[in-house]
Design a protein around this motif. Sequence first.
Motif, PDB file in Angstrom:
ATOM      1  N   HIS A   1      -2.033  11.435  12.242  1.00  7.81           N
ATOM      2  CA  HIS A   1      -0.865  12.044  11.586  1.00  7.81           C
ATOM      3  C   HIS A   1      -0.275  11.002  10.639  1.00  7.81           C
ATOM      4  CE1 HIS A   1       2.408  14.576  10.795  1.00  7.81           C
ATOM      5  NE2 HIS A   1       2.657  15.051  11.997  1.00  7.81           N
ATOM      6  N   THR A   2      -0.986  10.742   9.540  1.00  6.71           N
ATOM      7  CA  THR A   2      -0.653   9.618   8.670  1.00  6.71           C
ATOM      8  C   THR A   2       0.694   9.784   7.966  1.00  6.71           C
ATOM      9  OG1 THR A   2      -2.060  10.675   6.987  1.00  6.71           O
ATOM     10  CG2 THR A   2      -3.022   8.886   8.265  1.00  6.71           C
ATOM     11  N   ALA A   3       1.041  10.997   7.570  1.00  6.30           N
ATOM     12  CA  ALA A   3       2.311  11.194   6.865  1.00  6.30           C
ATOM     13  C   ALA A   3       3.487  10.872   7.780  1.00  6.30           C
ATOM     14  CB  ALA A   3       2.421  12.618   6.340  1.00  6.30           C
ATOM     15  N   ALA A   4       3.398  11.259   9.052  1.00  9.41           N
ATOM     16  CA  ALA A   4       4.478  10.973   9.985  1.00  9.41           C
ATOM     17  C   ALA A   4       4.635   9.483  10.204  1.00  9.41           C
ATOM     18  CB  ALA A   4       4.214  11.675  11.317  1.00  9.41           C
ATOM     19  N   VAL A   5       3.515   8.785  10.422  1.00  6.87           N
ATOM     20  CA  VAL A   5       3.588   7.344  10.657  1.00  6.87           C
ATOM     21  C   VAL A   5       4.073   6.620   9.407  1.00  6.87           C
ATOM     22  CG1 VAL A   5       2.231   5.303  11.222  1.00  6.87           C
ATOM     23  CG2 VAL A   5       1.848   7.438  12.453  1.00  6.87           C
ATOM     24  N   GLN A   6       3.583   7.050   8.236  1.00  2.00           N
ATOM     25  CA  GLN A   6       4.062   6.446   6.993  1.00  2.00           C
ATOM     26  C   GLN A   6       5.559   6.696   6.821  1.00  2.00           C
ATOM     27  OE1 GLN A   6       1.881   4.755   4.565  1.00  2.00           O
ATOM     28  NE2 GLN A   6       3.919   3.995   4.035  1.00  2.00           N
TER      29      GLN A   6
ATOM     30  N   GLU B   1      -5.555   6.284   2.210  1.00  2.00           N
ATOM     31  CA  GLU B   1      -6.614   6.567   1.236  1.00  2.00           C
ATOM     32  C   GLU B   1      -6.092   6.858  -0.160  1.00  2.00           C
ATOM     33  OE1 GLU B   1      -9.011   9.638   2.937  1.00  2.00           O
ATOM     34  OE2 GLU B   1      -9.103   8.632   4.860  1.00  2.00           O
ATOM     35  N   GLY B   2      -4.921   6.318  -0.495  1.00  2.00           N
ATOM     36  CA  GLY B   2      -4.413   6.425  -1.849  1.00  2.00           C
ATOM     37  C   GLY B   2      -3.953   7.792  -2.272  1.00  2.00           C
ATOM     38  N   ARG B   3      -3.860   8.744  -1.340  1.00  2.00           N
ATOM     39  CA  ARG B   3      -3.439  10.090  -1.722  1.00  2.00           C
ATOM     40  C   ARG B   3      -1.944  10.131  -1.940  1.00  2.00           C
ATOM     41  NH1 ARG B   3      -6.298  13.524   2.933  1.00  2.00           N
ATOM     42  NH2 ARG B   3      -4.711  12.397   4.075  1.00  2.00           N
ATOM     43  N   GLU B   4      -1.499  11.182  -2.624  1.00  2.00           N
ATOM     44  CA  GLU B   4      -0.066  11.412  -2.724  1.00  2.00           C
ATOM     45  C   GLU B   4       0.500  11.566  -1.326  1.00  2.00           C
ATOM     46  OE1 GLU B   4       3.105  14.612  -4.622  1.00  2.00           O
ATOM     47  OE2 GLU B   4       0.963  14.807  -5.008  1.00  2.00           O
ATOM     48  N   ASN B   5       1.589  10.846  -1.051  1.00  2.00           N
ATOM     49  CA  ASN B   5       2.118  10.776   0.306  1.00  2.00           C
ATOM     50  C   ASN B   5       3.307  11.714   0.461  1.00  2.00           C
ATOM     51  OD1 ASN B   5       2.889  10.017   2.820  1.00  2.00           O
ATOM     52  ND2 ASN B   5       3.657   8.005   2.233  1.00  2.00           N
ATOM     53  N   PRO B   6       3.242  12.696   1.357  1.00  2.00           N
ATOM     54  CA  PRO B   6       4.368  13.610   1.527  1.00  2.00           C
ATOM     55  C   PRO B   6       5.554  12.969   2.228  1.00  2.00           C
ATOM     56  CG  PRO B   6       2.697  14.098   3.150  1.00  2.00           C
ATOM     57  CD  PRO B   6       2.117  13.036   2.246  1.00  2.00           C
ATOM     58  N   ALA B   7       5.383  11.760   2.783  1.00  2.00           N
ATOM     59  CA  ALA B   7       6.484  11.086   3.472  1.00  2.00           C
ATOM     60  C   ALA B   7       7.303  10.289   2.461  1.00  2.00           C
ATOM     61  CB  ALA B   7       5.936  10.168   4.559  1.00  2.00           C
ATOM     62  N   GLN B   8       7.768  10.947   1.411  1.00  2.00           N
ATOM     63  CA  GLN B   8       8.461  10.252   0.332  1.00  2.00           C
ATOM     64  C   GLN B   8       9.883   9.843   0.664  1.00  2.00           C
ATOM     65  OE1 GLN B   8       7.960  12.276  -3.428  1.00  2.00           O
ATOM     66  NE2 GLN B   8       5.952  13.013  -2.808  1.00  2.00           N
TER      67      GLN B   8
ATOM     68  N   ALA C   1       0.043   0.094  11.187  1.00  2.00           N
ATOM     69  CA  ALA C   1      -1.014  -0.162  10.205  1.00  2.00           C
ATOM     70  C   ALA C   1      -2.367   0.325  10.717  1.00  2.00           C
ATOM     71  CB  ALA C   1      -1.066  -1.653   9.873  1.00  2.00           C
ATOM     72  N   ASP C   2      -2.616   0.169  12.021  1.00  2.00           N
ATOM     73  CA  ASP C   2      -3.880   0.641  12.592  1.00  2.00           C
ATOM     74  C   ASP C   2      -4.002   2.155  12.485  1.00  2.00           C
ATOM     75  OD1 ASP C   2      -4.730  -1.886  13.239  1.00  2.00           O
ATOM     76  OD2 ASP C   2      -4.238  -1.744  15.375  1.00  2.00           O
ATOM     77  N   VAL C   3      -2.910   2.884  12.746  1.00  2.00           N
ATOM     78  CA  VAL C   3      -2.961   4.348  12.629  1.00  2.00           C
ATOM     79  C   VAL C   3      -3.280   4.740  11.195  1.00  2.00           C
ATOM     80  CG1 VAL C   3      -1.686   6.512  12.850  1.00  2.00           C
ATOM     81  CG2 VAL C   3      -1.367   4.703  14.545  1.00  2.00           C
ATOM     82  N   LEU C   4      -2.608   4.098  10.245  1.00  2.00           N
ATOM     83  CA  LEU C   4      -2.833   4.434   8.841  1.00  2.00           C
ATOM     84  C   LEU C   4      -4.248   4.094   8.390  1.00  2.00           C
ATOM     85  CD1 LEU C   4       0.595   3.271   7.355  1.00  2.00           C
ATOM     86  CD2 LEU C   4      -0.161   5.608   7.788  1.00  2.00           C
ATOM     87  N   ALA C   5      -4.802   3.025   8.948  1.00  2.00           N
ATOM     88  CA  ALA C   5      -6.137   2.590   8.531  1.00  2.00           C
ATOM     89  C   ALA C   5      -7.250   3.208   9.361  1.00  2.00           C
ATOM     90  CB  ALA C   5      -6.227   1.064   8.607  1.00  2.00           C
ATOM     91  N   GLY C   6      -6.911   3.864  10.476  1.00  2.00           N
ATOM     92  CA  GLY C   6      -7.925   4.494  11.306  1.00  2.00           C
ATOM     93  C   GLY C   6      -8.734   3.527  12.129  1.00  2.00           C
TER      94      GLY C   6
END
Length: 556
Positions: free
Chosen positions: A208-213, A10-17, A233-238
């Motif tokens: 758990h989008t940050a972990a998957v990213q 969703e375009g948020r700042e991603n903590p998985a940098q 990609a499915d996890v990230l997109a829901g």
Amino acid sequence: MNAANAPSDEGRENPAQPVSLYPELDEALLTRFVDALESGDTIGPAPLRAEEVTAARRLVRFSRVTVPGAGGAGLDGALWKHPPGESRPLIVMPSPWTDVGWWVYAVQATLFALEGYNILAYTARGFGRSEGEVEVAGPEDVSDGSLALGYLIEQSGGTFTKAGFLGDSYGSGISQLVAAHDERVSAVVAMSTWGDLGEAFYENSTRHTAAVQGLFDAAKNARLSERTQEIFADVLAGRNVSKTLEWAHERSPYTYVDLLNSRAIPVYFAHAWHETLFPTNQTLKVFNALTGPKHITLSIGDHSGPETAGTIGLPNRIWEGAHRWLAHHLKGEPDASDTEGQVSGHLMWKGPLDDAETWDAFTGRPEPLYLTGAVQDTGDGALTDKPGTGWSLTFRTGTDTPAIVADKIIQTGVEEMKGRPKEYPTGDIDRADAGVWVSTPTPGAATLRGIPRLRLTYTASSPQMTFVAHLFDVDDTGKAHIITHAPFTDADAAIGRPATVDILLQATGYTVPAGHRLMLVLDARDPFYSDANKLGATITVSSPADDPSCLEIPLV
């Protein structure tokens, strides 16, 4: 779809940098060490490492090898082999989720070889120089592990006493799965591992989008299979949740606990309290289900951080425990952990190392703290020892607050290990965007050990709803450290109708100093997780007289 181009949620700042899951790993040291093992030139490594290389070259033959994997894939590996003539214990070490591959284990594999083992370390398929595609501990990876063991047995002259698997991170999950399916495996070491991959990816129905990213980004140079890319990609997109959970079920050690128990496979676990890739509870799920010999060490930090120093040969209680574990279960040597118990927990921050015979013995007694309505002049509710009912507290969704899991995956945990845990300015939490409940100051130090439980009644104003519960330790200035947290999503909320839920927060070992307070913060966004909330929606927390809202803490 390329892993490096996977979308953030969703375009948020991603903590998985960070791209590397091992920011503190000294790859240059490992390179010098391997070069010395091959050439005998010990000018590059530090003196102690040089001594280990010299001793190893006198006792074993080190060689780079290609291990035949499933489907004919060649797996890049390394072999530490003693001269023929004596049947020896064996250790196979599948690599972590990194292009560095088996090199991560070079120092520790050498130390094991000096203890009399024949060792094979290999890079998992799809990473580094290994052929094949990344299947995330799928059937091909399990077959690779068994074939690698067969290869090591062949290279050892066809005989061995006992065989074990040791892995960190990705290699730890593969190790457990191989042990479940291959009767030749007699013991396992699993560091920074997972137990239930579906729970790790979908905790309380929250992605758990940050972990998957983070996993996606760390594999940017790997060859991910089409199926792996689709799942991530499915996890990230829901989307396609049931398909992902089916995929995860096949890759979860918890699925095969009965197989592990049927042979009483001894398993040594090492995990971090604030693990942001594979949360602690899903590993404890396997640990508590095992009926054979088992031990778990819980440490301050995040994924693979507590054991990294030992990976490059520095003193490290996790790796020392792993050596004792395998010496006991593969060579029959005595192990002090048999008497110390199954659980060893290093309490935050810089607290003592506590041991217990079982997880139940380690866990404190449940102590209820009831949520009350907002106190006049503060806007915050209280956490008290008596039920408070007949109140409600409403906060809006759509805006994040300073109450977050961490700044960055893994790196925030590295700072914790250095004695610099993240500080949270609780006064900056907008009470319109969060519900806050605070206890009275603790009269003395209060130690929490175990899994806190939150029983909560909520009412959503939209048909999908997410909130994240954060539990903080707050000093008299309002600065806080995080103790634990848990997300929760209701994807089919009954608009305007109260619902009650039990939420298990992640396991913790934490001592709250005297005079500090506990603070429970519920907000609707956290960059580590997906957000099912609709813009402009609200969440109302209440406490019915017949079932009061309550935070249950495991107090020692």
